[in-house]
Design an enzyme around this catalytic site. Structure first.
Site, PDB file in Angstrom:
ATOM      1  N   LYS A 185      -3.700   2.627 -16.627  1.00 53.30           N
ATOM      2  CA  LYS A 185      -3.940   1.946 -17.898  1.00 53.30           C
ATOM      3  C   LYS A 185      -3.542   0.469 -17.881  1.00 53.30           C
ATOM      4  O   LYS A 185      -3.862  -0.267 -18.809  1.00 53.30           O
ATOM      5  CB  LYS A 185      -3.199   2.677 -19.009  1.00 53.30           C
ATOM      6  CG  LYS A 185      -3.718   4.101 -19.238  1.00 53.30           C
ATOM      7  CD  LYS A 185      -2.927   4.816 -20.314  1.00 53.30           C
ATOM      8  CE  LYS A 185      -3.436   6.246 -20.505  1.00 53.30           C
ATOM      9  NZ  LYS A 185      -2.649   6.987 -21.531  1.00 53.30           N
TER      10      LYS A 185
ATOM     11  N   GLU B 261      12.833  -4.174  -7.003  1.00 55.85           N
ATOM     12  CA  GLU B 261      13.587  -5.356  -7.430  1.00 55.85           C
ATOM     13  C   GLU B 261      15.018  -5.324  -6.898  1.00 55.85           C
ATOM     14  O   GLU B 261      15.582  -6.372  -6.552  1.00 55.85           O
ATOM     15  CB  GLU B 261      13.593  -5.464  -8.949  1.00 55.85           C
ATOM     16  CG  GLU B 261      14.239  -6.741  -9.471  1.00 55.85           C
ATOM     17  CD  GLU B 261      13.993  -6.931 -10.956  1.00 55.85           C
ATOM     18  OE1 GLU B 261      12.952  -7.523 -11.312  1.00 55.85           O
ATOM     19  OE2 GLU B 261      14.838  -6.468 -11.765  1.00 55.85           O
TER      20      GLU B 261
END
Length: 394
Positions: free
Chosen positions: A164, A343
């Site tokens: 999406k 990260e």
């Protein structure tokens, strides 16, 4: 007869003593000469070293941009005094000249030519390892553009959009990047997408081009985030290293709002995380579990870097992605997952491989923080994080 022999023995002893006494001053004299020679060499060496220091100090003070503060003078020292850490501009041979399109010789600008930290005394503009932190007002755009216009450079930008995320963010990202990213220079957008049939139609600037690659969809968004390190590395090896001079990697759920230009180019570029740029390292959300390859203990760390934007030369980004993915695989073997996934591994990499340039939070800002006075111009802004709509598992 006995008396004569005794006299002869006494005379031999007397002569032996006389020879010994005469040789002793000679030995002492030789030792003294050696000591004087050594002292002379030491004094001469000290004079040479003193002369070099004086000449070097005069060189440093001759640079017009350097102020009177000690830390500023330290910052402008030549790169060989910087523990091997330089900005992109510093890493090239000083005095190198490139031929311009009009046939003129154009000298490559050095760091102090285009970067002036004194213009932003309200923020930190130089790292402890002397790398520039780029804020609005610290760089000379015209000077940089004049130089890079002669280089005919190409800059790449990778972006991932799966599920999406395609409908929610990709079109806005590409259209805004086309408007503000490296304006006036050749750009290749590398779009990694899990369904090419859903790729939006985007009309690009003539200098910009688009390459679309279909990637495998992952069940978990965490795996998508971590697998991008592997994918970026594979594409750098396969073709990107031959197509671009610099490469940026960005998250799709953000939008460009102002020029993201050549002032950001460097060998290894990191992005300050907007929520943590004023915090102390003890408060950073580094991975604190020793079992993880991304582990950073308390007391270590410089800044908290945002994985939403990082960049550099293809070679440096290849090294970064390889090391981060190696750490991710190591964690999988130990059945552990770093707190902030790729990260966390990125921050671990930058701990031991210092960025040569850091971008201020203006280059990746979250308006939910507000707009403090030190944020002068937002280059890239976070989009609204609708995780409940775009992620399969939250």
């Amino acid at each position: 007869m006995i008396t004569m022999l005794q006299d002869l023995h006494v005379n031999k002893i007397s002569m032996s003593r006389s020879k010994s006494e005469t040789s002793l001053p000679s030995s002492r004299s030789g030792s003294q000469e050696k000591i004087m020679n050594v002292k002379g060499k030491v004094i001469l060496l000290m004079l040479i070293v003193s002369t070099v220091v004086v000449v070097f100090w005069e060189y440093v003070n001759r640079i017009p941009e350097v102020g009177e503060n000690r830390w500023q003078k330290d910052w402008w020292f030549p790169s060989w005094f910087k523990n091997g850490t330089h900005s992109y501009q510093e890493d090239n041979v000083e005095g190198r000249r490139e031929k311009g399109r009009n046939g003129d010789r154009i000298e490559e600008p050095q760091l102090w030519d285009w970067f002036n930290p004194k213009n932003r005394p309200d923020v930190l503009t130089v790292t402890p390892w002397k790398a520039p932190i780029v804020w609005e007002g610290t760089y000379d755009t015209a000077l940089l553009e004049k130089y890079y216009a002669t280089q005919k450079l190409t800059v790449g930008l990778t972006v991932f959009a799966v599920g999406k995320y395609i409908e929610h963010y990709l079109e806005d990202f590409l259209e805004s990047a086309d408007m503000y990213f490296m304006v006036g220079h050749r750009v290749i957008f590398y779009v990694m997408i899990d369904d090419t049939s859903r790729m939006p139609v985007v009309h690009l600037n003539p200098l910009h081009s688009l390459q679309v690659f279909e990637i495998r969809s992952e069940k978990r968004w965490q795996d998508i985030s971590m697998m991008r390190m592997k994918t970026i590395g594979e594409h750098i090896l396969a073709h990107i290293q031959h197509e671009v001079d610099f490469l940026f990697c960005m998250d799709v759920d953000q939008v460009f709002q102002d020029n993201f230009g050549v002032e950001t180019l460097g060998q290894l570029v990191a992005q300050l995380q907007a929520w943590w740029y004023k915090a102390s390292p003890e408060k950073f959300t580094y991975e604190r579990r020793e079992l993880s390859a991304a582990y950073i203990p308390f007391g270590e760390g410089d800044f908290y870097y945002h994985a939403a934007i990082f960049g550099g030369t293809p070679t440096h980004i290849l090294n970064l992605t390889r090391e981060c993915f190696k750490g991710i695989l190591q964690d999988k073997k130990h059945d552990i997952e770093a707190q902030w996934h790729d990260e966390s591994h990125l921050n671990k990499y930058f701990l031991f491989n210092k960025p040569t340039k850091i971008l201020s939070p203006e280059y990746c800002w979250d308006y939910q923080i507000g707009l403090p006075s030190d944020i002068k111009s937002v280059k890239v802004a976070w989009q609204t994080k609708e995780y409940n709509l775009v992620r399969n598992n939250v």
